[in-house]
Design an enzyme around this catalytic site. Structure first.
Site, PDB file in Angstrom:
ATOM      1  N   GLU A  25       0.881  -1.181   0.000  1.00  0.00           N
ATOM      2  CA  GLU A  25       0.000   0.000   0.000  1.00  0.00           C
ATOM      3  C   GLU A  25       0.909   1.218   0.000  1.00  0.00           C
ATOM      4  OE1 GLU A  25      -3.060   0.018  -0.496  1.00  0.00           O
ATOM      5  OE2 GLU A  25      -3.889  -1.872   0.213  1.00  0.00           O
ATOM      6  N   CYS A  49      -2.404   8.681   3.087  1.00  0.00           N
ATOM      7  CA  CYS A  49      -2.134   8.152   1.743  1.00  0.00           C
ATOM      8  C   CYS A  49      -3.201   8.595   0.772  1.00  0.00           C
ATOM      9  CB  CYS A  49      -2.035   6.638   1.799  1.00  0.00           C
ATOM     10  SG  CYS A  49      -3.454   5.860   2.571  1.00  0.00           S
TER      11      CYS A  49
END
Ligand code: NAD
Length: 473
Positions: A251, A285
């Site tokens: 990720e 993110c």
């Protein structure tokens, strides 16, 4: 709320505190003062942690599914029991406020994700059952899972990694970021109150003399790495995982675009735009990192966004009034400062633009920028939002997709059908309409292109902690 003990942070290996000669200081980004010290471990401690995790795997993975589920429920309850203490440690080492979308919210999310993951299951499937035979598909745990986490959501991301690993019968060695190791050390200690020794272990280090993450990625007895962090480090993990054919979930970074269509209502979307971009000070993110606004409502959207942003209190996260805190570390602060300095020469500062005291940087909004400007092209991972004016929706879609990243994106409009049509053309893993960055434990989340490989959450995320075995009878 119970008081967090800020003096003793021990690594847990094999269910016991690991004794290490050296440690390193963890600083409060709001004050620069030491919060606590974390063990500075090397290869010997990593080998010890992997070895006990490997030994624990035999009995942990042999349990009935219901026993694994019960153990995960007990872990969830423990996190909830210690929610106040964990939130306080997060605020002290990470900087995000206790309040708002801060550390209490993070721990609340961790409990929600742990609980939801506990309830998931991956039952065996019969693929065929006829006169030619019966074929059954089962999902097998992998062994020792190595979890490597970043500094932005230390507890929530550790839970995202650890719970699905446990739920599927794996054992874990987790390594937090050197910037925020303390909450993870405590989290693992708490989990070990209800888990057999060796099932979840933690190692910490300052990444100077020895890089634990790199050693984990190459370790022969780790079967999978689940990594959340930057694209550059994720690529290193992938390279070094090749020799041992590790399973990977990566990720990685994002540079999410938001596109405001001409029919959006500026006053109605201002709050959503702000939090889409500035959640956790932009150190998220899937935060909105560039905003494309149609010419016809550009000025009205900018005015509404700036008006909302002016009401946000920035300060020490331990103060209840603070809604945003400092940037977490000096390296990130310098990166944001440089990008803002560069952008000031190219666009128009609508809000902020000047660094504050220490690591504080006020919410900054800069209009008049375009693709090719560093604040637009690079992941700022901080409280500075570039606004790009466009006049043709096709052009906005092209500019939004003109990025190596593909984590999330958003479309803002009063016409949901029109927004969905644009959403389907964005090259990213998640697209939100009239919001940005909302994630849920029942919805798979992951990036395309350079933003990563694989997904987390829901059954799809859980399956990544298993290999498939088919039995033909
Ligand atoms: P980072 O890549 O610098 O560090 C992440 C982790 O990797 C840390 O624990 C670090 O110690 C470790 N590490 C360092 N060198 C390593 C190596 N050679 N091999 C293996 N591990 C190593 O990232 P960061 O600055 O902590 O986090 C910010 C980044 O994380 C941003 O790019 C952000 O977008 C990304 N992120 C992504 C997601 C997502 O779900 N996609 C979520 C949060 C953060």
């Amino acid at each position: 709320m119970e008081e967090a003990d800020m003096t003793e942070f021990k690594a847990t290996i094999g269910g016991k505190p690991a004794h290490v000669g050296a440690d390193f200081a963890v600083l409060n980004p709001a004050t620069g003062k030491e919060v606590g010290r974390a063990p500075n471990m090397g290869g010997a401690e990593l080998d010890a942690a992997v070895s006990v995790a490997k030994a624990a795997f035999a009995s942990w993975s042999a349990q009935e599914d219901a026993a694994l589920q019960a153990a995960c429920a007990a872990v969830t309850a423990k996190i909830e029991e210690h929610a106040g203490e964990l939130a306080e440690i997060i605020t002290l080492e990470q900087g995000k406020p206790l309040n708002g979308l801060g550390s209490r919210w993070e721990v609340g999310g961790a409990v929600a994700w742990a609980g939801y993951t506990t309830g998931l299951s991956l039952p065996a499937r019969v693929l065929q059952d006829n006169e030619q035979g019966r074929v059954e598909l089962t999902r097998k745990p992998l062994g020792v899972v190595g979890s490597i986490t970043p500094w932005n959501f230390p507890v929530m991301i550790a839970v995202w990694h650890i719970l699905p690993a446990l739920r599927t019968g794996n054992t874990v060695v987790v390594k937090p970021s050197p910037h925020t190791p303390l909450s993870t050390l405590r989290l693992v200690e708490i989990m070990n109150e209800v888990l057999p020794p060796g099932v979840v272990n933690v190692v910490t280090g300052d990444d100077r003399a020895f890089n634990l993450g790199a050693a984990m990625s190459a370790h022969p007895d780790i079967s999978k790495i689940v990594f959340t962090g930057s694209c550059a480090t994720g690529q290193r993990v992938m390279r070094s995982a090749a020799d041992t054919m590790k399973r990977l979930t990566l990720e990685l970074g994002g540079n999410d675009a938001g596109i405001v269509l001409p029919d959006a209502d500026p006053a109605a979307i201002a709050e959503g735009l702000f939090w889409g971009a500035f959640i956790n000070n932009g150190q998220t993110c899937a935060a909105m990192k560039r905003l494309y606004v149609h010419d016809s409502i550009h000025d009205a959207v900018c005015a509404a966004l700036v008006a909302y942003a002016r009401g946000i209190e920035v300060g020490d996260g331990m103060e209840e009034a603070s809604i945003l805190g400092p940037i977490q570390n000096r390296m990130q602060f310098d990166k944001v400062s440089q990008l803002v300095t560069d952008a000031k020469g190219r666009g128009k500062v609508l809000l902020g633009g000047e660094p504050g005291e220490g690591l504080f940087f006020p919410p900054t909004i800069i209009a008049g920028l375009r693709n090719g400007d560093a604040l637009v092209d690079e992941e700022q991972f901080g409280p500075a939002l570039p606004i790009i004016r466009y006049s043709d929706v096709e052009e906005a879609i092209r500019l939004a997709n003109d990025s190596p990243n593909g984590l999330g994106g958003s479309v803002w409009s009063s016409d949901i059908a029109a927004a969905k049509a644009v959403a389907g053309r964005l090259a990213c893993g998640s697209v939100w309409i009239n919001k940005h960055g909302a994630i849920q434990p029942n919805v798979p989340f992951g990036g395309v292109k350079a933003s990563g490989i694989g997904v987390e959450f829901a059954e799809e995320g859980l399956a990544e902690y298993t290999d498939i075995q088919v039995v033909f009878a």
